[in-house]
Scaffold this active site. Structure first.
Site, short mmCIF file in Angstrom:
data_model
loop_
_atom_site.label_atom_id
_atom_site.label_comp_id
_atom_site.label_asym_id
_atom_site.label_seq_id
_atom_site.Cartn_x
_atom_site.Cartn_y
_atom_site.Cartn_z
N LYS A 174 48.38 37.35 31.00
CA LYS A 174 47.52 38.36 31.65
C LYS A 174 47.29 37.85 33.07
CE LYS A 174 43.95 39.36 32.99
NZ LYS A 174 43.78 39.60 34.45
N CYS A 282 42.41 26.20 45.17
CA CYS A 282 41.42 25.43 44.42
C CYS A 282 41.41 23.98 44.88
CB CYS A 282 41.69 25.51 42.93
SG CYS A 282 43.16 24.61 42.47
P1 NAD Z 1 38.57 34.84 38.51
O1 NAD Z 1 37.83 33.93 37.60
O2 NAD Z 1 37.82 35.96 39.14
O3 NAD Z 1 39.80 35.52 37.73
C1 NAD Z 1 40.63 34.77 36.88
C2 NAD Z 1 41.14 35.67 35.76
O4 NAD Z 1 40.03 36.13 34.99
C3 NAD Z 1 41.86 36.91 36.27
O5 NAD Z 1 43.00 37.12 35.47
C4 NAD Z 1 40.84 38.02 36.12
O6 NAD Z 1 41.43 39.28 35.81
C5 NAD Z 1 39.99 37.57 34.95
N1 NAD Z 1 38.59 38.01 35.08
C6 NAD Z 1 37.90 38.24 36.22
N2 NAD Z 1 36.63 38.59 35.93
C7 NAD Z 1 36.52 38.56 34.60
C8 NAD Z 1 35.44 38.80 33.69
N3 NAD Z 1 34.23 39.15 34.13
N4 NAD Z 1 35.66 38.67 32.36
C9 NAD Z 1 36.88 38.31 31.91
N5 NAD Z 1 37.94 38.08 32.72
C10 NAD Z 1 37.77 38.20 34.03
O7 NAD Z 1 39.27 33.91 39.60
P2 NAD Z 1 40.05 34.35 40.90
O8 NAD Z 1 39.06 34.88 41.91
O9 NAD Z 1 41.21 35.17 40.57
O10 NAD Z 1 40.60 32.93 41.41
C11 NAD Z 1 39.86 32.06 42.22
C12 NAD Z 1 39.15 31.00 41.40
O11 NAD Z 1 40.10 30.28 40.62
C13 NAD Z 1 38.47 29.95 42.26
O12 NAD Z 1 37.24 29.61 41.67
C14 NAD Z 1 39.43 28.77 42.22
O13 NAD Z 1 38.84 27.51 42.47
C15 NAD Z 1 39.93 28.87 40.82
N6 NAD Z 1 41.20 28.18 40.65
C16 NAD Z 1 41.20 26.99 39.97
C17 NAD Z 1 42.37 26.27 39.83
C18 NAD Z 1 42.39 24.96 39.09
O14 NAD Z 1 43.47 24.52 38.71
N7 NAD Z 1 41.25 24.32 38.87
C19 NAD Z 1 43.57 26.78 40.37
C20 NAD Z 1 43.52 28.00 41.05
C21 NAD Z 1 42.34 28.70 41.18
#
Ligand code: NAD
Length: 497
Positions: A174, A282
């Site tokens: 997803k 990140c």
């Molecule tokens: P996000 O948490 O908004 O989204 C991640 C996934 O969750 C997406 O597929 C999205 O569709 C889904 N999602 C979003 N809101 C949701 C909800 N309320 N309920 C269920 N699913 C939901 O993250 P983003 O904005 O896409 O990415 C940025 C974040 O990811 C930053 O915090 C970054 O630090 C983190 N990140 C971490 C790493 C790591 O390896 N630690 C790597 C890349 C990004």
């Protein structure tokens, strides 16, 4: 006609019957590139059913045959690198060079997946009792799922499905609904590489699709990468439904600068890591901790940041592109305003940059605050934009204590010429990824990505050896073979081999 992003279910790219759709926009222009369906539990269930049906045959496929699919996939990714990068830049916004880096870091995981023969080997101990041997085998779990963020739409899906599938599992991905086109290109290449029907499936959407994955009884494990709030929810909900969950979360990465560091190299590294990809990594450096006389470097940091070109990612010479969407832009601008109100010194204000030819893009230029203190919102929040906070301290010990007091522990770096200082730092710092004169120390795929404290939930990280353990379960077999001529003794009711 705007393209509809397809689902991949049982080897077919099909049109979703979802009632809700979302636009995928080019963040530099607002051009609508595609529409993505917001799937519900019914379409998730179809994908899981396809993955479940494909599992027995795929599990029984010889390990070298599985590896060969990924040998073909890595060749196809190389062949299609330019198309992948161009699509990624259009939907995500990062520069073309950075988009190629995004694909390449994922490609390296695909290459590593081809070594599964030795990675998935078990263990054997001969003669643990008279004539008895014990061995452990690593078997796939069944259907696994992956939920990925917007900021690395190639690398992070490639952290997941190649390692899950090469170990004999089937998979439901997803991807982020904000940039689903690049993951779909990868899914097409995986089909072209010979992944059998149903081994990889892709659904789209947000909350409903994610919750359906967390709840589905046939999913055995979930890999999540994204923000703290969503990841914590997925970790809890998936665990409550009996699944293994690994969740890689948000960050606030500090780099510490000692005055003996090689200044030219160090300042270039800092500016690249703070503002590259518009800070939407990140592992971006978002806090620079200047120790002692390194505090004199602030004017030079600002001068270098001012040389960076803000533009659409495909433009020649662009150093940073736009933020992913309007909400992200408004949030970053608001946080910069809050930083000023809270008394941090705005050394460089990147709000409302003039970007020739792209008046509608979600742009913020490099922004620098000095005099930042714990407690200020610009320090406490993961801004996920091109905003660098500068903190000044007197000693390395103070710097280490400051970094360790932050709730996140994703990445950090120390810049110094002192081996003794570097050794102390790597030993005492409570952060998953540590760079010594390396600003963004993402480990290559022979190691695993990690994180400590608030940046990770679950013990095993993505890719590398740890993910082999995550995507497999151990079975131990204790075996004795009777010689035809051996005579049976009396019945023995004590526990012994
Ligand atoms: P996000 O948490 O908004 O989204 C991640 C996934 O969750 C997406 O597929 C999205 O569709 C889904 N999602 C979003 N809101 C949701 C909800 N309320 N309920 C269920 N699913 C939901 O993250 P983003 O904005 O896409 O990415 C940025 C974040 O990811 C930053 O915090 C970054 O630090 C983190 N990140 C971490 C790493 C790591 O390896 N630690 C790597 C890349 C990004």
């Amino acid at each position: 006609m705007t393209e509809n992003v397809k689902l991949l279910i049982n080897g077919e790219f099909t049109e979703s019957s979802a009632s809700q759709w979302q636009e995928v926009r080019n963040p530099a222009t607002q051009e609508v590139l595609a529409r993505v369906p917001m799937c519900g539990s019914d379409e998730v269930a179809q994908a899981v059913a396809a993955a479940k049906a494909a599992f027995p045959a795929w599990r029984a496929t010889p390990i070298a045959e599985r590896a060969r699919v990924f040998l073909r996939l890595q060749a196809l990714i190389r062949e299609h690198m330019d198309t992948l990068a161009a699509t990624l830049t259009r939907e995500q916004g990062k520069t073309l060079a950075d988009a190629k880096g995004d694909v390449f870091r994922g490609l390296e995981v695909v290459e590593h997946a081809c070594s599964v023969g030795s990675l998935q080997m078990g263990e054997f101990a001969e003669n643990v009792a008279g004539g008895v041997d014990t061995y452990a085998i690593r078997q796939p779990l069944g259907v696994c799922a992956g939920i990925t963020p917007f900021n690395f739409p190639a690398m992070i899906p490639l952290w997941m499905f190649p390692m899950a599938c090469v170990t004999g599992n089937t998979f439901v991905l997803k991807p982020s609904e904000q940039d689903p086109m690049t993951p779909m290109l990868l899914a097409q290449l995986a089909q072209q590489a010979g992944l059998p029907k149903g081994v990889l499936n892709v659904v789209h959407g947000g909350v409903d699709a994610v919750n359906a994955l967390c709840d589905h009884p046939d999913i055995k494990a979930i890999s999540f990468v994204g923000s703290v709030g969503v990841g914590t929810h997925v970790y809890r909900r998936g665990s409550e439904h009996g699944k293994r969950v690994q969740a890689m979360l948000g960050a606030k990465n500090h780099a510490v600068f000692l005055p003996d560091a090689n200044k030219e190299q160090t300042l270039n590294a800092l500016v690249g890591a703070a503002f590259g990809a518009a800070g939407q990594r990140c592992m971006a450096i978002s806090v620079a901790v200047l120790v002692g006389k390194a505090r004199d470097w602030i004017p030079e940091i600002v001068a270098r940041a001012q040389t960076l070109k803000v533009s659409a990612g495909h433009e020649a010479g662009a150093d940073l592109g736009p933020l992913i969407n309007r909400q992200a832009l408004a949030r970053v601008e608001k946080l910069i305003g809050q930083g000023v109100e809270e008394g941090a010194k705005l050394e460089l204000d990147g709000r409302n940059p003039a970007v020739v030819g792209y008046p509608d893009g979600n742009f913020v230029g490099p922004t620098i605050f000095s005099g930042v203190k714990a407690g200020m919102q610009v320090y406490e929040q993961e801004i996920f934009g091109p905003v660098l906070c500068i903190v000044e301290v007197d000693t390395l010990d103070e710097a280490i204590a400051f970094v360790n007091a932050n709730p996140y522990g994703n990445g950090t770096a120390l810049f110094t010429q002192s081996g003794a200082a570097a050794r102390r730092f790597q030993h005492d710092i409570d952060v998953g990824q540590v760079g010594i004169n390396v600003p963004i120390p993402v480990p290559v795929p022979f190691f695993s990505f990690t994180g400590s404290r608030g940046s990770k939930l679950g013990d095993l990280g993505p890719y590398g050896k740890e993910v082999i353990r995550f995507y497999t379960q151990t079975k131990t077999v204790t075996a004795r073979w009777f010689d035809d001529e051996a005579t049976a003794g009396p019945v023995n009711t004590t526990i012994s081999l």
